[in-house]
Design a protein around this motif. Structure first.
Motif, PDB file in Angstrom:
ATOM      1  N   GLU A 150      59.058  59.886  32.309  1.00  0.00           N
ATOM      2  CA  GLU A 150      57.861  60.283  31.607  1.00  0.00           C
ATOM      3  C   GLU A 150      57.093  59.097  31.041  1.00  0.00           C
ATOM      4  O   GLU A 150      56.184  59.266  30.238  1.00  0.00           O
ATOM      5  N   ALA A 151      57.459  57.857  31.385  1.00  0.00           N
ATOM      6  CA  ALA A 151      56.785  56.683  30.842  1.00  0.00           C
ATOM      7  C   ALA A 151      55.325  56.659  31.275  1.00  0.00           C
ATOM      8  O   ALA A 151      54.989  56.992  32.400  1.00  0.00           O
ATOM      9  N   ARG A 152      54.444  56.267  30.368  1.00  0.00           N
ATOM     10  CA  ARG A 152      53.031  56.139  30.695  1.00  0.00           C
ATOM     11  C   ARG A 152      52.798  54.816  31.416  1.00  0.00           C
ATOM     12  O   ARG A 152      53.397  53.798  31.089  1.00  0.00           O
ATOM     13  N   MET A 153      51.907  54.846  32.408  1.00  0.00           N
ATOM     14  CA  MET A 153      51.622  53.649  33.188  1.00  0.00           C
ATOM     15  C   MET A 153      50.351  52.948  32.742  1.00  0.00           C
ATOM     16  O   MET A 153      50.203  51.754  32.929  1.00  0.00           O
ATOM     17  N   PHE A 154      49.390  53.708  32.164  1.00  0.00           N
ATOM     18  CA  PHE A 154      48.092  53.159  31.814  1.00  0.00           C
ATOM     19  C   PHE A 154      47.739  53.528  30.377  1.00  0.00           C
ATOM     20  O   PHE A 154      47.987  54.654  29.939  1.00  0.00           O
ATOM     21  N   ARG A 155      47.123  52.566  29.675  1.00  0.00           N
ATOM     22  CA  ARG A 155      46.687  52.859  28.308  1.00  0.00           C
ATOM     23  C   ARG A 155      45.582  53.913  28.329  1.00  0.00           C
ATOM     24  O   ARG A 155      45.596  54.853  27.549  1.00  0.00           O
ATOM     25  N   ASP A 156      44.597  53.698  29.195  1.00  0.00           N
ATOM     26  CA  ASP A 156      43.455  54.602  29.318  1.00  0.00           C
ATOM     27  C   ASP A 156      42.774  54.331  30.647  1.00  0.00           C
ATOM     28  O   ASP A 156      43.277  53.548  31.470  1.00  0.00           O
ATOM     29  N   ARG A 157      41.632  54.958  30.878  1.00  0.00           N
ATOM     30  CA  ARG A 157      40.957  54.796  32.159  1.00  0.00           C
ATOM     31  C   ARG A 157      40.410  53.382  32.338  1.00  0.00           C
ATOM     32  O   ARG A 157      40.306  52.893  33.469  1.00  0.00           O
ATOM     33  N   ILE A 158      40.024  52.731  31.238  1.00  0.00           N
ATOM     34  CA  ILE A 158      39.530  51.358  31.335  1.00  0.00           C
ATOM     35  C   ILE A 158      40.639  50.432  31.841  1.00  0.00           C
ATOM     36  O   ILE A 158      40.429  49.614  32.745  1.00  0.00           O
ATOM     37  N   ASP A 159      41.805  50.574  31.246  1.00  0.00           N
ATOM     38  CA  ASP A 159      42.957  49.770  31.680  1.00  0.00           C
ATOM     39  C   ASP A 159      43.267  50.037  33.146  1.00  0.00           C
ATOM     40  O   ASP A 159      43.486  49.107  33.927  1.00  0.00           O
ATOM     41  N   ALA A 160      43.250  51.304  33.531  1.00  0.00           N
ATOM     42  CA  ALA A 160      43.540  51.664  34.922  1.00  0.00           C
ATOM     43  C   ALA A 160      42.512  51.066  35.871  1.00  0.00           C
ATOM     44  O   ALA A 160      42.844  50.553  36.943  1.00  0.00           O
ATOM     45  N   GLY A 161      41.221  51.112  35.459  1.00  0.00           N
ATOM     46  CA  GLY A 161      40.168  50.579  36.310  1.00  0.00           C
ATOM     47  C   GLY A 161      40.273  49.078  36.496  1.00  0.00           C
ATOM     48  O   GLY A 161      40.042  48.557  37.599  1.00  0.00           O
ATOM     49  N   LYS A 162      40.620  48.359  35.420  1.00  0.00           N
ATOM     50  CA  LYS A 162      40.763  46.904  35.531  1.00  0.00           C
ATOM     51  C   LYS A 162      41.904  46.539  36.478  1.00  0.00           C
ATOM     52  O   LYS A 162      41.782  45.622  37.304  1.00  0.00           O
ATOM     53  N   ARG A 163      42.992  47.258  36.375  1.00  0.00           N
ATOM     54  CA  ARG A 163      44.129  46.968  37.257  1.00  0.00           C
ATOM     55  C   ARG A 163      43.818  47.336  38.707  1.00  0.00           C
ATOM     56  O   ARG A 163      44.199  46.627  39.637  1.00  0.00           O
ATOM     57  N   LEU A 164      43.111  48.431  38.881  1.00  0.00           N
ATOM     58  CA  LEU A 164      42.748  48.833  40.239  1.00  0.00           C
ATOM     59  C   LEU A 164      41.744  47.841  40.836  1.00  0.00           C
ATOM     60  O   LEU A 164      41.834  47.475  42.011  1.00  0.00           O
ATOM     61  N   GLY A 165      40.796  47.387  40.016  1.00  0.00           N
ATOM     62  CA  GLY A 165      39.828  46.402  40.487  1.00  0.00           C
ATOM     63  C   GLY A 165      40.492  45.109  40.919  1.00  0.00           C
ATOM     64  O   GLY A 165      40.110  44.489  41.918  1.00  0.00           O
ATOM     65  N   ALA A 166      41.512  44.673  40.143  1.00  0.00           N
ATOM     66  CA  ALA A 166      42.236  43.459  40.517  1.00  0.00           C
ATOM     67  C   ALA A 166      42.943  43.632  41.851  1.00  0.00           C
ATOM     68  O   ALA A 166      42.975  42.714  42.678  1.00  0.00           O
ATOM     69  N   ARG A 167      43.505  44.813  42.087  1.00  0.00           N
ATOM     70  CA  ARG A 167      44.216  45.049  43.348  1.00  0.00           C
ATOM     71  C   ARG A 167      43.264  45.065  44.546  1.00  0.00           C
ATOM     72  O   ARG A 167      43.633  44.676  45.660  1.00  0.00           O
ATOM     73  N   LEU A 168      42.022  45.484  44.315  1.00  0.00           N
ATOM     74  CA  LEU A 168      41.048  45.567  45.400  1.00  0.00           C
ATOM     75  C   LEU A 168      40.229  44.292  45.553  1.00  0.00           C
ATOM     76  O   LEU A 168      39.230  44.264  46.263  1.00  0.00           O
ATOM     77  N   GLY A 169      40.666  43.211  44.908  1.00  0.00           N
ATOM     78  CA  GLY A 169      39.884  41.986  44.856  1.00  0.00           C
ATOM     79  C   GLY A 169      39.502  41.406  46.204  1.00  0.00           C
ATOM     80  O   GLY A 169      38.503  40.689  46.305  1.00  0.00           O
ATOM     81  N   ALA A 170      40.253  41.696  47.251  1.00  0.00           N
ATOM     82  CA  ALA A 170      39.917  41.155  48.575  1.00  0.00           C
ATOM     83  C   ALA A 170      38.587  41.684  49.097  1.00  0.00           C
ATOM     84  O   ALA A 170      38.010  41.113  50.023  1.00  0.00           O
ATOM     85  N   LEU A 171      38.077  42.769  48.491  1.00  0.00           N
ATOM     86  CA  LEU A 171      36.791  43.316  48.923  1.00  0.00           C
ATOM     87  C   LEU A 171      35.613  42.598  48.286  1.00  0.00           C
ATOM     88  O   LEU A 171      34.471  42.823  48.693  1.00  0.00           O
ATOM     89  N   ARG A 172      35.866  41.752  47.282  1.00  0.00           N
ATOM     90  CA  ARG A 172      34.762  41.063  46.629  1.00  0.00           C
ATOM     91  C   ARG A 172      34.030  40.182  47.640  1.00  0.00           C
ATOM     92  O   ARG A 172      34.647  39.457  48.412  1.00  0.00           O
TER      93      ARG A 172
END
Length: 465
Positions: free
Chosen positions: A30-52
């Protein structure tokens, strides 16, 4: 544990056709993975960095997907928009999707489901009509005056705050393709373990940061999963548009206020633009005209910049006499042209006009102004008779395009052709009516316009230099 993603590393997945899935498989209870949607978006953006640096548009699914998408767009330095869809549910089983509707008349139908459950054409049409109004209402609510971002020929990253059943995300991906996306990436912070089997084929790439095995709901993986309001979605989109001009892989794209009247407009410039075409819309239309926007997209792909703007202020539009006030409309068009001449990004570009209906009369009138030095004019279903007093003074090469099934306008344009002193031609699109809504008609208009500007506008620019 962080195993290799299916189909190879993400950097390679950008350029291959096979579906690539990035997942971090976790046993988190039941551990939480993300603080909020902002945190989730920043982490997702970093993972998709090859598209920059690629020609990317990020679209969020309202409402909760938009804060996530905003962070992804910032990370990729890409434009942000929403993709508004409504699922079409089977009438007697609404949770079963038989298709989806999107903005600008997009309809996606799951023919297999329709056939298997026996939905009639009338039942499908009723469901479409019911949901289409809601799609348009939400699009206007979220964007306000801003036009929908062009997806044609681009990589579109569809973002939500998580995947549960995946039906909405699948519909959004289908609508993105229907809007002309060359490649679709579906990216979320969290999805159920094995989600790729459910959504394989929905997008070219499926990206999830976390894929927990014990999955009950998206919200269980966030510390803060409070509801996102309509106002928050609108504010996020407004801030992104206002604070960061869209400098993309294909040039510059931004919302502008045009001329002394500060009329709202949309300016697009591909890299190394060979000229710029200003659109003059017809009566009852605006910069949002889907027909003009389609032609503008074709011209941008041909290397021309485009400006679509409203010829009238909001308080002027209810006065029907204004939409036929050709001197007023021509003055607004001339003012917009001088405004472009003063912009550093466009001052060096040769300018042409594309006019429709009454807007074509305004374009022909404005083209007579000597200081504007207009390089070429194209009229679509135009009313040149409303500019009869100015036709003989037009010096720009002029193409008059009419529909073969629009006899009155055809006759008016034939008459106008006899008064034009500049190089001019009348092109007839067989079977087309005044709005060119017939299959393939608008494509012919766009091709004719592109060829005319390529021949005359670029030549005019070369001679001016």
């Amino acid at each position: 544990m962080r195993p290799e993603s299916e189909g190879g590393q993400w950097g390679e997945g950008v350029s291959v056709a096979a579906v690539t899935t990035l997942s971090i498989l976790t046993e988190v209870g039941e551990a939480r993975m993300f603080r909020d949607r902002i945190d989730a978006g920043k982490r997702l953006g970093a993972r998709l960095g090859a598209l920059r640096g690629h020609d990317v548009v990020v679209v969020g699914l309202p409402r909760g997907g938009v804060p996530v998408a905003a962070e992804v767009a910032r990370a990729l330095e890409a434009p942000l928009d929403v993709i508004v869809v409504r699922k079409l549910g089977v009438p007697w089983q609404p949770e079963l999707a038989m298709g989806a509707v999107g903005e600008d008349g997009v309809l996606v139908v799951d023919e297999n489901t329709v056939r298997q459950v026996g939905v009639t054409d009338e039942e499908l049409a009723t469901a479409e009509a019911r949901e289409r109004g809601e799609v348009e209402r939400r699009g206007r609510l979220f964007r306000g005056e801003r036009p929908r971002t062009n997806l044609r020929g681009r990589t579109v990253v569809v973002v939500d705050d998580g995947i549960a059943t995946g039906s909405t995300a699948r519909a959004a991906c289908r609508v993105a393709r229907a809007h002309g996306a060359a490649r679709v990436v579906l990216a979320v912070p969290v999805a159920p373990h094995g989600w790729t089997a459910t959504l394989r084929g929905a997008a070219d790439e499926l990206v999830a940061l976390e894929t927990p095995r014990r999955f009950l709901a998206v919200g269980q993986w966030y510390d803060d999963f409070s509801q996102t309001s309509d106002d928050e979605v609108s504010e996020i989109l407004s801030q992104e548009s206002a604070t960061r001009p869209r400098r993309e892989a294909n040039g510059l794209e931004l919302e502008v206020r045009v001329g002394a009247a500060a009329l709202p407009g949309h300016l697009a410039l591909p890299p190394g633009a060979r000229g710029l075409v200003v659109f003059s819309h017809g009566s009852g239309s605006s910069r949002h005209s889907p027909r003009n926007r389609y032609v503008a997209d074709v011209l941008v792909r041909a290397g021309f910049g485009t400006l679509l703007f409203d010829l009238l202020r909001a308080d002027e539009e209810p006065d029907r006499s204004r939409v036929f006030d050709i001197p007023l409309l021509a003055a607004r068009l001339a003012d917009a042209t001088r405004w472009l001449r003063a912009l550093p990004e466009t001052a060096h570009l040769t300018i042409g006009y594309f006019g429709a209906s009454t807007g074509a009369a305004a374009a022909l009138s404005a083209a007579t102004e000597p200081d504007l030095d207009i390089g070429a004019v194209v009229s679509r279903g135009g009313r040149p008779d409303l500019a009869a007093d100015w036709l003989s003074a037009v010096r720009a090469p002029t193409l008059l395009i009419v529909g073969g099934a629009d006899p009155v306008v055809h006759r008016l344009n034939q008459e106008a052709l006899t008064h034009l002193q500049a190089p001019s031609r009348l092109a007839v699109v067989p079977g087309a009516t005044h709005l060119f809504t017939e299959p393939g008609a608008l494509e012919q208009v766009a091709r004719l316009a592109s060829d005319w500007f390529l021949h005359h506008l670029t030549r005019h620019g070369a001679s001016a230099r």
